[in-house]
Design a protein around this motif. Structure first.
Motif, PDB file in Angstrom:
ATOM      1  N   GLY A  19       0.809  -1.220   0.000  1.00  0.00           N
ATOM      2  CA  GLY A  19       0.000   0.000   0.000  1.00  0.00           C
ATOM      3  C   GLY A  19       0.837   1.261   0.000  1.00  0.00           C
ATOM      4  O   GLY A  19       0.612   2.168  -0.806  1.00  0.00           O
ATOM      5  N   LYS A  20       1.812   1.342   0.895  1.00  0.00           N
ATOM      6  CA  LYS A  20       2.549   2.592   1.092  1.00  0.00           C
ATOM      7  C   LYS A  20       4.074   2.418   1.121  1.00  0.00           C
ATOM      8  O   LYS A  20       4.802   3.356   0.831  1.00  0.00           O
ATOM      9  CB  LYS A  20       2.135   3.228   2.441  1.00  0.00           C
ATOM     10  CG  LYS A  20       0.669   3.597   2.539  1.00  0.00           C
ATOM     11  CD  LYS A  20       0.358   4.823   1.714  1.00  0.00           C
ATOM     12  CE  LYS A  20      -1.114   4.968   1.415  1.00  0.00           C
ATOM     13  NZ  LYS A  20      -1.405   5.953   0.399  1.00  0.00           N
ATOM     14  N   THR A  58       4.114   7.276  -6.993  1.00  0.00           N
ATOM     15  CA  THR A  58       3.669   6.117  -7.779  1.00  0.00           C
ATOM     16  C   THR A  58       4.077   6.296  -9.235  1.00  0.00           C
ATOM     17  O   THR A  58       3.952   7.389  -9.800  1.00  0.00           O
ATOM     18  CB  THR A  58       2.136   5.983  -7.671  1.00  0.00           C
ATOM     19  OG1 THR A  58       1.806   5.955  -6.285  1.00  0.00           O
ATOM     20  CG2 THR A  58       1.632   4.715  -8.325  1.00  0.00           C
ATOM     21  N   GLN A  66      -1.830   2.223 -10.254  1.00  0.00           N
ATOM     22  CA  GLN A  66      -2.645   2.802  -9.186  1.00  0.00           C
ATOM     23  C   GLN A  66      -2.448   1.903  -7.963  1.00  0.00           C
ATOM     24  O   GLN A  66      -2.512   0.672  -8.085  1.00  0.00           O
ATOM     25  CB  GLN A  66      -4.099   2.751  -9.624  1.00  0.00           C
ATOM     26  CG  GLN A  66      -4.943   3.905  -9.147  1.00  0.00           C
ATOM     27  CD  GLN A  66      -6.378   3.677  -9.591  1.00  0.00           C
ATOM     28  OE1 GLN A  66      -6.633   3.354 -10.755  1.00  0.00           O
ATOM     29  NE2 GLN A  66      -7.316   3.823  -8.674  1.00  0.00           N
ATOM     30  N   GLY A  71      -2.601   1.537  -3.353  1.00  0.00           N
ATOM     31  CA  GLY A  71      -3.020   2.103  -2.061  1.00  0.00           C
ATOM     32  C   GLY A  71      -3.163   1.020  -1.005  1.00  0.00           C
ATOM     33  O   GLY A  71      -2.958  -0.169  -1.272  1.00  0.00           O
ATOM     34  N   ASP A  72      -3.521   1.466   0.203  1.00  0.00           N
ATOM     35  CA  ASP A  72      -3.676   0.566   1.357  1.00  0.00           C
ATOM     36  C   ASP A  72      -5.106   0.012   1.367  1.00  0.00           C
ATOM     37  O   ASP A  72      -6.044   0.732   0.999  1.00  0.00           O
ATOM     38  CB  ASP A  72      -3.403   1.403   2.628  1.00  0.00           C
ATOM     39  CG  ASP A  72      -3.677   0.650   3.899  1.00  0.00           C
ATOM     40  OD1 ASP A  72      -2.859  -0.212   4.261  1.00  0.00           O
ATOM     41  OD2 ASP A  72      -4.719   0.905   4.547  1.00  0.00           O
ATOM     42  N   ASP A 121       0.894  -2.311   5.942  1.00  0.00           N
ATOM     43  CA  ASP A 121       0.069  -1.659   4.917  1.00  0.00           C
ATOM     44  C   ASP A 121      -0.162  -2.636   3.765  1.00  0.00           C
ATOM     45  O   ASP A 121       0.447  -2.535   2.720  1.00  0.00           O
ATOM     46  CB  ASP A 121       0.738  -0.361   4.426  1.00  0.00           C
ATOM     47  CG  ASP A 121       2.198  -0.552   4.035  1.00  0.00           C
ATOM     48  OD1 ASP A 121       2.893  -1.325   4.719  1.00  0.00           O
ATOM     49  OD2 ASP A 121       2.647   0.065   3.052  1.00  0.00           O
ATOM     50  N   GLY A 129      -1.830  -3.934   0.545  1.00  0.00           N
ATOM     51  CA  GLY A 129      -2.234  -2.975  -0.482  1.00  0.00           C
ATOM     52  C   GLY A 129      -3.017  -3.541  -1.641  1.00  0.00           C
ATOM     53  O   GLY A 129      -3.235  -4.753  -1.764  1.00  0.00           O
TER      54      GLY A 129
END
Ligand SMILES: CCCCCCCCCCCCCCCCCCCC(=O)SCCNC(=O)CCNC(=O)[C@H](O)C(C)(C)COP(=O)(O)OP(=O)(O)OC[C@H]1O[C@@H](n2cnc3c(N)ncnc32)[C@H](O)[C@@H]1OP(=O)(O)O
Ligand code: FAD
Length: 654
Positions: A194-195, A230, A235, A237-238, A249, A251
């Motif tokens: 995620g991060k 990114t 695309q 994310g968490d 995290d 994702g």
């Protein structure tokens, strides 16, 4: 054993625990040497000492009082600090040392580089060719880049063959084009994606000239190495809060016509040449090697989680006094109750049995890895069957044991001061990740059915399934005479496992003969098959425990391990709590058995499990440190509840 030899005894401890430790019949350090192996036991002590000397590596406040963002930040802060000291503290190539450091400093809730060590590096080691290793592996080991393993999708995890992410080879540009063509094809779950990560090994279905060639692994850069922004066509994310593991995290990832060079496909086994010629791997499932690596390491990890929970509840059970056995005397320690002993001791025996089984699965993995490097693929199937069964049985039983340990702490076990909630949440995640347990059982089931077929063809299978060829040797517990030794118990166990495996095989045959398709017949037998897999695995754990105990040289340690083995075999066989005899034998050593796990307070993160036993005063301190106690009236109360009540009062006066 004379009290001064007990390494866990300290001045100023709660006398209730000191009293327990004085009863020990063995040296806890020597038992720790057996539980971990003497090298790791020594290294864990050295690692704990090194951490004591570096205050930046200590928790800033108890993790349960932190928000998710604070947890993520705390783990990142510690990883950063550790990165400056790590090579002075551990040998990074030693997984178990590094894992111990992780558990002591960061804990079990996850951290930004878990998957980097657990799967990204192992996947590169197992699947990248030499040139690719030079390009990525060394940078990964130095932590110049952080990676994860991105396989599971929103719509598919178990059934890898139906993964929807595609990697289509473009001959002209000598590139793969990666796509997430549907919502369900989004990668979903990968730890730290995620991060935290800037790279991932993405598992995608390879397509060359419109031909689907199955799941393969590709190196994908997710974020810019300088700005951490990114990358285009991605695309990411968490996925939000989870039952546990909230310092991690996990994702999601969407790939839209992302072009990567041909050489970003990991090509140690399967290869794609510039002109698009595809070369098959020597074994179809070599691409699954990172999963087998984690499964073989999960067993010791789950033995440790069970050990955390049991040492908390066993120590606490010796300082908690509640009720009477003799009404004329004082209230007793709750450990004195027969039910409490039956609740905890079989799981203590299992924690030892699982740790030994885990050491064996790691040893088998290393043997398989070496033989694979020499070009031999024969051991892959055996290891896959063994680790599939062990992973499923141990994570499930560890979860049960942790929950019993929580209940054994009564109300305080439900408070996060005990830390039981997190231990349970992390433990049971293992039932799901690295292959859903009931599905992994079926993988072992396939292997057992093959072994039955070979027995029926008059062959003699070897290794862990050799006992299947001893058909006809009926043996039940009723045949067991007192003092006939553990071998009798093992034979009874073998009989039960063999009978169930043959029953499942016969049922499968019956369905196949009735004209059902192989798949339908299989599905009709999976409950029986999974029972067989479970029994086979529990037999393996028991046999391994038995063999391990035979090797112990220190007589006092061997004696207590034999007590545990006896309890384990009876408990497993009868599947109910053991006889009072075993409970009585274990009772005087209960605290020392858990002290032998040498889990430091820093590692435990539990008020109830404190080594010094000073539980109540620290529970009060814990309560006082709650964020919610920092204001007499909570701001949120002022904002919502107070106006609500004032308004209600105003309304009633009108
Ligand atoms: C600075 C500080 C430093 C600190 C460092 C700290 C370090 C460490 C921290 C560590 C923390 C650890 C935390 C861990 C976190 C969790 C990680 C979780 C990650 C994941 O979950 S990754 C995703 C996992 N996904 C799965 O497991 C999916 C499960 N599904 C499968 O594996 C397959 O789909 C399945 C079910 C095996 C079926 O595969 P399929 O291809 O369909 O095959 P078949 O069933 O048809 O079987 C055909 C044939 O193949 C054999 N087979 C299958 N798999 C394998 C295998 N892996 N190896 C060998 N053989 C295999 C199968 O037995 C069949 O054989 P036959 O002979 O019967 O034909
Ligand atoms: C904490 C955590 C961390 C994770 N980390 C990662 C990661 O780093 N990278 C990654 O790629 N993935 C990761 N995962 C995903 C994980 O590997 C998958 O969730 C797991 O493999 C189970 O797959 P699934 O979710 O598709 O379950 P499903 O297959 O949907 O399971 C649902 C139910 O269907 C049943 N079922 C499914 N197939 C069959 C069958 N053939 N026969 C009988 N029953 C069946 C199962 O037994 C289960 O009861 C993580 C998951 C968790 C919880």
């Amino acid at each position: 054993m004379s009290a001064h030899l007990n390494a866990a005894l300290r001045e100023g401890d709660n006398p209730e625990l000191t009293e327990e430790r004085r009863k020990a019949t063995f040296d806890t350090r020597k038992l720790a040497d057996e539980f971990f192996g003497s090298h790791l036991a020594r290294r864990r002590r050295e690692i704990a000492k090194a951490i004591d000397a570096i205050p930046e590596l200590h928790d800033t406040k108890p993790l349960p009082f932190m928000t998710r963002e604070e947890k993520v930040e705390e783990a990142a802060r510690k990883v950063f600090t550790l990165s400056k000291h790590i090579t002075d503290i551990v040998d990074l190539s030693n997984n178990r040392e590094t894992q111990s450091l992780n558990e002591m400093v960061i804990g079990i809730e996850g951290m930004p580089i878990s998957l980097h060590f657990a799967m990204f590096i192992p996947a590169l080691q197992g699947q990248a060719d030499d040139e690719q290793k030079r390009e990525w592996l060394d940078r990964a080991i130095r932590m110049e880049i952080i990676g994860t393993y991105a396989q599971t999708e929103l719509g598919h995890g178990t059934n890898l063959r139906m993964l929807e992410t595609t990697a289509t080879y473009d001959k002209q540009n000598k590139e793969f084009i990666l796509n997430s063509p549907t919502l369900t094809s989004l990668k979903w779950w990968p730890g730290n994606m995620g991060k935290s990560c800037n790279y991932a090994i993405v598992v995608a279905n390879l397509i060359i000239d419109d031909k689907l060639l199955g799941p393969h692994s590709f190196m994908v850069q997710l974020r810019d190495e300088n700005s951490h922004e990114t990358m285009p066509n991605i695309q990411i994310g968490d996925i939000g809060p989870k039952m546990a593991y909230n310092s991690s995290d996990n994702g999601f990832l969407k790939l839209s016509n992302l072009r990567i060079p041909r050489r970003n496909m990991l090509m140690k086994h399967a290869k794609v040449q510039e002109d698009g010629t595809y070369k098959k791997p020597p074994h179809e499932k070599l691409a699954y090697s990172a999963m087998v690596h984690v499964r073989s390491h999960m067993i010791t990890q789950h033995a440790m989680l069970l050990a955390y929970a049991l040492s908390i509840s066993t120590r606490y059970s010796c300082i908690r006094r509640q009720g009477y056995i003799d009404p004329k005397k004082d209230e007793v320690k709750v450990i004195e109750y027969q039910t409490q002993q039956h609740r905890l001791f079989p799981h203590i025996a299992r924690a030892y049995a699982f740790a030994f089984a885990g050491t064996e699965s790691i040893r088998k993995f290393e043997i398989m890895k070496r033989s694979l490097e020499a070009g031999n693929i024969e051991l892959i199937a055996d290891l896959h069957a063994l680790t599939s069964g062990l992973k499923a049985v141990v994570t499930y039983l560890a979860g049960q044991g942790i929950e019993q340990a929580r209940q054994a702490c009564g109300g305080h076990g439900y408070s996060m001061a005990s830390y039981m909630g997190e231990i349970y949440g992390v433990g049971i995640a293992g039932c799901t990740y690295e292959g859903e347990n009931l599905v992994m059982m079926q993988q072992l089931g396939r292997y057992l059915i093959k072994a039955v077929k070979s027995v029926k063809e008059g062959k003699k299978p070897t290794g862990y399934v050799a006992y299947l060829a001893h058909a006809g040797q009926r043996h039940s517990l009723i045949d067991c005479r007192p003092n006939e030794g553990y071998a009798e118990h093992i034979r009874a166990f073998e009989h039960i496992a063999r009978r169930q495996t043959f029953r499942a095989a016969e049922r499968l045959q019956k369905y196949e003969n009735s004209g059902l398709s192989t798949e339908q017949a299989w599905n009709n037998c999976t409950v029986e098959l999974n029972r067989a897999s479970r029994l086979h695995t529990r037999l393996f754990i028991a046999c391994n425990f038995y063999e391990r105990v035979l090797d112990v040289e220190d007589m006092a340690v061997r004696e207590v391990l034999e007590d545990l083995l006896h309890l384990h075999l009876n408990y497993e066989l009868i599947d109910i709590a053991s006889y009072a005899l075993e409970a009585k034998k274990i009772r005087p050593n209960a605290v020392s058995l858990v002290d032998s796990w040498e889990i430091t307070d820093r590692e435990h993160r539990s008020v109830l499990g404190r080594r010094d036993g000073h539980v109540y005063e620290n529970l009060f301190k814990w309560a006082k440190s709650s964020d919610l106690n920092q204001n007499d009236v909570l701001p949120s109360h002022k904002k919502h509840l107070l106006p609500m009540m004032l308004n209600a009062r105003k309304q009633s006066k009108l």
